[in-house]
Design a protein around this motif. Structure first.
Motif, mmCIF file in Angstrom:
data_model
loop_
_atom_site.group_PDB
_atom_site.id
_atom_site.type_symbol
_atom_site.label_atom_id
_atom_site.label_comp_id
_atom_site.label_asym_id
_atom_site.label_seq_id
_atom_site.Cartn_x
_atom_site.Cartn_y
_atom_site.Cartn_z
ATOM 1 N N MET A 120 0.842 -1.188 0.000
ATOM 2 C CA MET A 120 0.000 0.000 0.000
ATOM 3 C C MET A 120 0.883 1.248 0.000
ATOM 4 O O MET A 120 1.915 1.292 0.655
ATOM 5 C CB MET A 120 -0.914 -0.001 1.227
ATOM 6 N N ALA A 121 0.431 2.265 -0.750
ATOM 7 C CA ALA A 121 1.201 3.505 -0.853
ATOM 8 C C ALA A 121 1.132 4.290 0.456
ATOM 9 O O ALA A 121 0.238 4.111 1.269
ATOM 10 C CB ALA A 121 0.642 4.362 -1.986
ATOM 11 N N SER A 122 2.107 5.150 0.668
ATOM 12 C CA SER A 122 2.121 6.030 1.835
ATOM 13 C C SER A 122 2.579 7.409 1.382
ATOM 14 O O SER A 122 3.200 7.569 0.325
ATOM 15 C CB SER A 122 3.053 5.492 2.922
ATOM 16 N N VAL A 123 2.273 8.419 2.186
ATOM 17 C CA VAL A 123 2.608 9.791 1.816
ATOM 18 C C VAL A 123 4.108 9.985 1.677
ATOM 19 O O VAL A 123 4.582 10.667 0.762
ATOM 20 C CB VAL A 123 2.021 10.781 2.845
ATOM 21 N N ASP B 284 -4.390 15.430 18.171
ATOM 22 C CA ASP B 284 -4.706 14.011 18.347
ATOM 23 C C ASP B 284 -5.379 13.451 17.098
ATOM 24 O O ASP B 284 -5.105 12.321 16.674
ATOM 25 C CB ASP B 284 -5.619 13.814 19.563
ATOM 26 N N GLY B 285 -6.259 14.261 16.489
ATOM 27 C CA GLY B 285 -6.901 13.838 15.256
ATOM 28 C C GLY B 285 -5.909 13.676 14.119
ATOM 29 O O GLY B 285 -6.001 12.741 13.317
ATOM 30 N N LEU B 286 -4.936 14.583 14.058
ATOM 31 C CA LEU B 286 -3.898 14.477 13.022
ATOM 32 C C LEU B 286 -3.069 13.208 13.219
ATOM 33 O O LEU B 286 -2.667 12.565 12.244
ATOM 34 C CB LEU B 286 -2.990 15.710 13.054
ATOM 35 N N ARG B 287 -2.824 12.845 14.468
ATOM 36 C CA ARG B 287 -2.053 11.621 14.736
ATOM 37 C C ARG B 287 -2.837 10.381 14.290
ATOM 38 O O ARG B 287 -2.246 9.416 13.805
ATOM 39 C CB ARG B 287 -1.706 11.533 16.228
ATOM 40 N N ARG B 288 -4.172 10.415 14.451
ATOM 41 C CA ARG B 288 -4.974 9.280 13.978
ATOM 42 C C ARG B 288 -4.911 9.181 12.450
ATOM 43 O O ARG B 288 -4.831 8.088 11.896
ATOM 44 C CB ARG B 288 -6.427 9.427 14.430
ATOM 45 N N MET B 289 -4.930 10.310 11.783
ATOM 46 C CA MET B 289 -4.817 10.294 10.318
ATOM 47 C C MET B 289 -3.448 9.780 9.888
ATOM 48 O O MET B 289 -3.325 9.132 8.846
ATOM 49 C CB MET B 289 -5.053 11.700 9.751
ATOM 50 N N ASP B 290 -2.421 10.077 10.697
ATOM 51 C CA ASP B 290 -1.051 9.659 10.382
ATOM 52 C C ASP B 290 -0.980 8.161 10.165
ATOM 53 O O ASP B 290 -0.246 7.684 9.275
ATOM 54 C CB ASP B 290 -0.116 10.106 11.510
ATOM 55 N N GLU B 291 -1.724 7.381 10.969
ATOM 56 C CA GLU B 291 -1.693 5.927 10.855
ATOM 57 C C GLU B 291 -2.062 5.451 9.448
ATOM 58 O O GLU B 291 -1.531 4.452 8.965
ATOM 59 C CB GLU B 291 -2.666 5.306 11.862
ATOM 60 N N PHE B 292 -2.976 6.175 8.803
ATOM 61 C CA PHE B 292 -3.446 5.763 7.483
ATOM 62 C C PHE B 292 -2.665 6.438 6.356
ATOM 63 O O PHE B 292 -2.426 5.825 5.319
ATOM 64 C CB PHE B 292 -4.940 6.085 7.366
ATOM 65 N N LEU B 293 -2.244 7.689 6.569
ATOM 66 C CA LEU B 293 -1.481 8.386 5.541
ATOM 67 C C LEU B 293 -0.090 7.812 5.376
ATOM 68 O O LEU B 293 0.444 7.729 4.260
ATOM 69 C CB LEU B 293 -1.369 9.871 5.889
ATOM 70 N N PHE B 294 0.509 7.396 6.505
ATOM 71 C CA PHE B 294 1.887 6.930 6.471
ATOM 72 C C PHE B 294 2.016 5.445 6.748
ATOM 73 O O PHE B 294 3.133 4.918 6.814
ATOM 74 C CB PHE B 294 2.730 7.722 7.469
ATOM 75 N N GLY B 295 0.903 4.771 6.940
ATOM 76 C CA GLY B 295 0.947 3.309 7.111
ATOM 77 C C GLY B 295 1.629 2.885 8.381
ATOM 78 O O GLY B 295 2.369 1.884 8.406
ATOM 79 N N GLU C 157 -6.156 5.576 1.253
ATOM 80 C CA GLU C 157 -7.487 5.705 1.835
ATOM 81 C C GLU C 157 -7.400 6.015 3.326
ATOM 82 O O GLU C 157 -6.635 5.372 4.058
ATOM 83 C CB GLU C 157 -8.295 4.421 1.630
ATOM 84 N N VAL C 158 -8.161 7.023 3.743
ATOM 85 C CA VAL C 158 -8.287 7.365 5.159
ATOM 86 C C VAL C 158 -9.749 7.129 5.538
ATOM 87 O O VAL C 158 -10.651 7.714 4.921
ATOM 88 C CB VAL C 158 -7.911 8.834 5.431
ATOM 89 N N PRO C 159 -10.033 6.280 6.511
ATOM 90 C CA PRO C 159 -11.429 5.955 6.830
ATOM 91 C C PRO C 159 -12.173 7.118 7.465
ATOM 92 O O PRO C 159 -11.572 8.089 7.937
ATOM 93 C CB PRO C 159 -11.292 4.790 7.819
ATOM 94 N N HIS C 160 -13.489 6.999 7.459
ATOM 95 C CA HIS C 160 -14.351 7.969 8.136
ATOM 96 C C HIS C 160 -14.157 7.788 9.643
ATOM 97 O O HIS C 160 -14.633 6.822 10.227
ATOM 98 C CB HIS C 160 -15.806 7.723 7.739
ATOM 99 N N LEU C 161 -13.431 8.704 10.277
ATOM 100 C CA LEU C 161 -13.109 8.581 11.694
ATOM 101 C C LEU C 161 -14.310 8.947 12.557
ATOM 102 O O LEU C 161 -15.178 9.743 12.156
ATOM 103 C CB LEU C 161 -11.911 9.469 12.043
ATOM 104 N N ASP C 162 -14.363 8.371 13.748
ATOM 105 C CA ASP C 162 -15.515 8.578 14.642
ATOM 106 C C ASP C 162 -15.686 10.044 15.012
ATOM 107 O O ASP C 162 -16.799 10.556 15.070
ATOM 108 C CB ASP C 162 -15.357 7.741 15.915
#
Length: 357
Positions: free
Chosen positions: A1-4, A346-357, A334-339
């Protein structure tokens, strides 16, 4: 999977573009924060007058000068919000041949009125600031959050528009001093300017002529600067990252923007698909819900909600499959629809998991 970080390998400039409402500003901030977490010195710039970027980075406000974000990471993260007027004033000051000319332009009433609209305004000024920071070489990576995609034509073409303005007939007409300028414009123009002068107390022609005469002495510098800004857009060390969502309208916009980038010969790195509904689990969930909840009516309500989410997830998959087909071999993350809505670090860190794998 690709990453930023794979998308941006060897890049010095990341230009995030996308339609409104897809989370482009927060994605730009998450990309910048993620690269800083990986040891880079990064600056993120926004054109958006809303405070979304400042809020997501935990800052009370942002201005036209970079401000450091307090992050416990190996690299550094800086942020700024573009002030188009202040940036244009800075450009004029740099290109003016002397202090007298600079002061004549900056103090001219015509300039003060049109400096927020001239040559693409925010779009071009964003590229000016980006070019300025790139030339200074203080950052490993610059991340730019752009206006929505339907303004992308203005954004991409802004340097060309400035060059066209500098070479335009209007500039040369109004640079013609005094009555000769009136003669070039025609007899009727004199009446119009005379009426305006009586109504406003301002000699419009005199102000316009003074402005364009002063500005005319800087045309070569502006033309060269526009060419350098345009070259930065197309540089191999720059990368356009398209931010979208799985919504049908956003996917159509993404396809349109991708084709526009390719037509313009600009470096397109890939796509971040944000707010994707995850696929629904399989199995007889209705029976499991009845057993779990012990209430038939409540189980039916939960099941209806689940079915709605499942349909949304299926539609997302169809739309993303179509986008992948258009992209060919270009990567898509792909970044999922977060809760929770992403509005802080903190939200940016959650996105990091998907943007950077």
């Amino acid at each position: 999977m690709a990453s930023v970080d794979q998308m941006l390998e060897g890049k010095r400039v990341c230009i995030c573009a996308g339609s409104g409402g897809v989370g482009k500003t927060t994605t730009s901030a998450a990309i910048a924060a993620g690269m800083a977490a990986r040891g880079k010195k990064v600056a993120v710039l926004t054109i958006d007058p809303a405070k979304r970027l400042a809020d997501s980075l935990g800052l009370s406000e942002l201005g036209n000068v970079e401000q450091r974000v307090d992050l416990d990471v190996p690299g550094e993260l800086w942020a700024m919000q573009l002030d188009a007027k202040a940036t244009f004033d800075d450009v004029v000051a740099k290109h003016a041949p002397d202090e007298e000319t600079r002061d004549q332009v900056l103090g001219n009433r015509i300039y003060q009125e049109i400096s927020n609209a001239l040559a693409g305004s925010q779009e071009y000024m964003a590229m000016e600031k980006l070019h300025e920071l790139h030339q200074e070489g203080r950052y490993d990576l610059l991340v730019l959050d752009t206006p929505p995609t339907r303004n992308a034509l203005d954004f991409i073409d802004a340097p060309k528009k400035l060059a066209a303005f500098v070479d335009s007939r209007a500039l040369h007409v109004f640079a013609t001093p005094g009555m000769l300028g009136l003669k070039v414009l025609g007899r009727g123009s004199g009446v119009v300017f005379s009426v305006l002068r009586r109504a406003t107390g301002i000699d419009v022609l005199e102000d316009m002529s003074a402005f364009f005469q002063s500005f005319g002495s800087m045309t070569e510098g502006f033309r060269e600067r526009a060419e350098r800004v345009n070259a930065l857009l197309a540089d191999s060390r720059s990368a356009f990252v398209l931010v979208t969502s799985p919504r049908t309208v956003a996917i159509e916009e993404a396809g349109w923007f991708q084709s526009r980038l390719l037509e313009a010969g600009l470096p397109f790195a890939g796509v971040v698909a944000n707010r994707v509904h995850p696929p629904a689990p399989k199995g007889d969930l209705a029976a499991e819900l009845r057993d779990l909840l012990g209430d038939e009516a409540l189980a039916r309500k939960v099941m209806r909600t689940f079915e709605e989410e499942r349909l949304l997830a299926e539609q997302d998959r169809r739309n993303l499959a179509e986008l992948e087909r258009r992209l060919g071999r270009r990567p898509m993350i792909e970044v999922p629809h977060l809760d929770d809505d992403v509005h802080d670090l903190d939200g940016l860190r959650r996105m990091d998991e998907f943007l950077f794998g």
